[in-house]
Write an enzyme that holds these catalytic residues in place. Structure first.
Site, PDB file in Angstrom:
ATOM      1  N   LYS A  79       0.850  -1.185   0.000  1.00 51.52           N
ATOM      2  CA  LYS A  79       0.000   0.000   0.000  1.00 51.52           C
ATOM      3  C   LYS A  79       0.885   1.233   0.000  1.00 51.52           C
ATOM      4  O   LYS A  79       1.992   1.228   0.558  1.00 51.52           O
ATOM      5  CB  LYS A  79      -0.894   0.035   1.248  1.00 51.52           C
ATOM      6  CG  LYS A  79      -2.141   0.873   1.097  1.00 51.52           C
ATOM      7  CD  LYS A  79      -3.192   0.154   0.256  1.00 51.52           C
ATOM      8  CE  LYS A  79      -4.505   0.924   0.218  1.00 51.52           C
ATOM      9  NZ  LYS A  79      -5.552   0.163  -0.497  1.00 51.52           N
ATOM     10  N   GLY A 179     -21.288   6.072   4.096  1.00 50.30           N
ATOM     11  CA  GLY A 179     -20.310   6.475   3.078  1.00 50.30           C
ATOM     12  C   GLY A 179     -20.793   6.076   1.706  1.00 50.30           C
ATOM     13  O   GLY A 179     -20.936   4.879   1.413  1.00 50.30           O
ATOM     14  N   VAL A 180     -21.068   7.058   0.851  1.00 46.42           N
ATOM     15  CA  VAL A 180     -21.614   6.757  -0.479  1.00 46.42           C
ATOM     16  C   VAL A 180     -20.708   7.328  -1.564  1.00 46.42           C
ATOM     17  O   VAL A 180     -21.143   8.010  -2.484  1.00 46.42           O
ATOM     18  CB  VAL A 180     -23.064   7.269  -0.624  1.00 46.42           C
ATOM     19  CG1 VAL A 180     -23.993   6.432   0.226  1.00 46.42           C
ATOM     20  CG2 VAL A 180     -23.191   8.742  -0.243  1.00 46.42           C
ATOM     21  N   GLY A 181     -19.415   7.009  -1.425  1.00 46.95           N
ATOM     22  CA  GLY A 181     -18.444   7.409  -2.433  1.00 46.95           C
ATOM     23  C   GLY A 181     -18.359   6.374  -3.541  1.00 46.95           C
ATOM     24  O   GLY A 181     -19.374   5.845  -4.012  1.00 46.95           O
ATOM     25  N   LYS A 182     -17.119   6.048  -3.930  1.00 44.78           N
ATOM     26  CA  LYS A 182     -16.913   5.135  -5.057  1.00 44.78           C
ATOM     27  C   LYS A 182     -17.611   3.794  -4.863  1.00 44.78           C
ATOM     28  O   LYS A 182     -18.184   3.237  -5.800  1.00 44.78           O
ATOM     29  CB  LYS A 182     -15.414   4.873  -5.241  1.00 44.78           C
ATOM     30  CG  LYS A 182     -14.558   6.072  -5.597  1.00 44.78           C
ATOM     31  CD  LYS A 182     -13.104   5.635  -5.687  1.00 44.78           C
ATOM     32  CE  LYS A 182     -12.167   6.790  -5.962  1.00 44.78           C
ATOM     33  NZ  LYS A 182     -10.751   6.365  -6.014  1.00 44.78           N
ATOM     34  N   VAL A 183     -17.544   3.261  -3.654  1.00 44.22           N
ATOM     35  CA  VAL A 183     -18.070   1.922  -3.380  1.00 44.22           C
ATOM     36  C   VAL A 183     -19.493   1.974  -2.832  1.00 44.22           C
ATOM     37  O   VAL A 183     -20.387   1.283  -3.325  1.00 44.22           O
ATOM     38  CB  VAL A 183     -17.143   1.168  -2.392  1.00 44.22           C
ATOM     39  CG1 VAL A 183     -17.740  -0.185  -2.024  1.00 44.22           C
ATOM     40  CG2 VAL A 183     -15.763   0.998  -2.995  1.00 44.22           C
ATOM     41  N   GLY A 184     -19.709   2.793  -1.809  1.00 44.45           N
ATOM     42  CA  GLY A 184     -21.012   2.835  -1.165  1.00 44.45           C
ATOM     43  C   GLY A 184     -22.138   3.175  -2.107  1.00 44.45           C
ATOM     44  O   GLY A 184     -23.232   2.586  -2.022  1.00 44.45           O
TER      45      GLY A 184
END
Length: 356
Positions: A79, A179-184
């Protein structure tokens, strides 16, 4: 041994990357290459200090090793973190300087997108190194890895539902997505399509506004912390790590926790606290492996069908983790770690057979 070496002693290699003119300050952590070159995204984040950034890189790289092992990939765990506010500090010179540092590792570390970095950034980094995945389709890449991350989390959630309630169907279940970004955001779509009801929260009002436009059937709350007090069946942490703490366990009213965030347990003992509270926890590094599977497929030459089929196997892997946890009387996290470590040992030892 100094505190610094004590912190990194479980890792194969930790590289500090600096470029004064561009303002680059980054850390690349390689936990293991037992199964193959380490692959993991680059996180661009305004860390409070270098110690916090290092701790994040170390924890995330370890999780990536377990993630790759559980997913059946011939990859290790690594990472990278870039310290700074991407909205202010990100530039072509900085990304290309980072790419030079990735190149210096000669393929021991392969990068990809993470929080604060995007497909377009990977295309810039790739101008300095070929050890980049998550590139744009125009350059032979798979695009945004959030696509299969969300799909894998959904499959893991279905496995958890079957283990908890006897059926993999989520129809009629109420799921809280934090969390509703790229994944959510994509996970919400899968859930609504499956017949589940969704309530979502995010600290970013813009993200919530976008969700309401795209998925008007989803209920929203402005403060994601409020999700913990709702009467829900499933809680899905999909933002940054450390979302699950002793306080979370005390407040949580869900029967299942399954989300896309990395390193969800604030402390290792929270896994036991969840189990003692009767909450079934799907280990994050098992269920969110879809993004890794997606970008790893680029190494062979990206095939959307092949990558999706591999991500669908997260259902079976998650089910095996729950079976192992019950058989060995440990938490799901401990079971998943054992599963990963066994594969890293059993397959990794084959590298001792020398080839001409």
């Amino acid at each position: 041994m100094s505190s610094l070496f004590s912190a990194v002693c479980d890792h194969e290699q930790v590289l500090l990357c600096s470029d004064r003119p561009s303002g680059l300050h980054a850390i690349i952590a390689i936990y293991s290459t037992a199964l193959g070159p380490s692959l993991g995204g680059t996180r661009f984040h305004p860390y409070a200090d270098e110690e916090v950034a290092l701790a994040d890189a170390l924890a995330l790289s370890r999780a990536m090793a377990y993630k790759a092992a559980c997913a059946g990939l011939d990859l290790g765990g690594g990472k990278a973190v870039i310290i700074g506010d991407p909205a202010v500090a990100k530039s072509e010179p900085l990304l290309r300087a980072f790419g030079r540092h990735v190149a210096s590792l000669g393929g021991r570390y392969i990068t990809a997108c993470d929080v604060g970095t995007y497909v377009a950034d990977m295309d810039v980094i790739a101008r300095e190194t070929r050890w980049v995945t998550g590139r744009s389709p125009a350059h032979g890449g798979s695009g945004d890895s959030g696509v299969l991350t969300a799909y894998g989390v959904f499959e893991g959630m279905r496995a958890a539902a079957r283990h908890r309630w006897g059926t993999p169907s989520l129809a009629g279940r109420r799921v809280a997505v934090s969390g509703v970004g790229k994944v959510g955001r994509r996970l919400v779509g899968h859930l609504l399509d499956s017949g589940a009801s969704v309530v979502a929260g995010d600290v970013d009002p813009v993200a919530l506004a976008r969700l309401r436009v795209e998925f008007p059937a989803a209920e929203t709350v402005p403060d994601p912390d409020d999700l913990l007090d709702l009467d829900i069946d499933v809680y899905a942490p999909c933002a940054l790590g450390g979302a699950l703490s002793a306080e979370t366990v005390r407040r949580l009213r869900a029967g299942v926790v399954c989300g896309g965030a990395n390193n969800q347990l604030a402390q290792p003992e929270v896994g036991r606290q969840l189990a003692d509270a009767g909450v079934l926890y799907a280990p994050d590094f098992v269920v969110n492996a879809g993004g890794l599977i997606q970008v790893a497929d680029e190494i062979e030459g990206y095939s959307p069908e092949r990558a999706r089929a591999r991500a669908a196997q997260i259902f079976d892997t998650t089910s095996e983790v729950f079976r192992l946890a019950e058989a060995e009387e440990v938490t799901p996290t401990e079971a998943a770690e054992r599963l990963a470590e066994r594969r890293m040992t059993d397959v990794g030892r084959l590298r001792g057979i020398l080839l001409p």
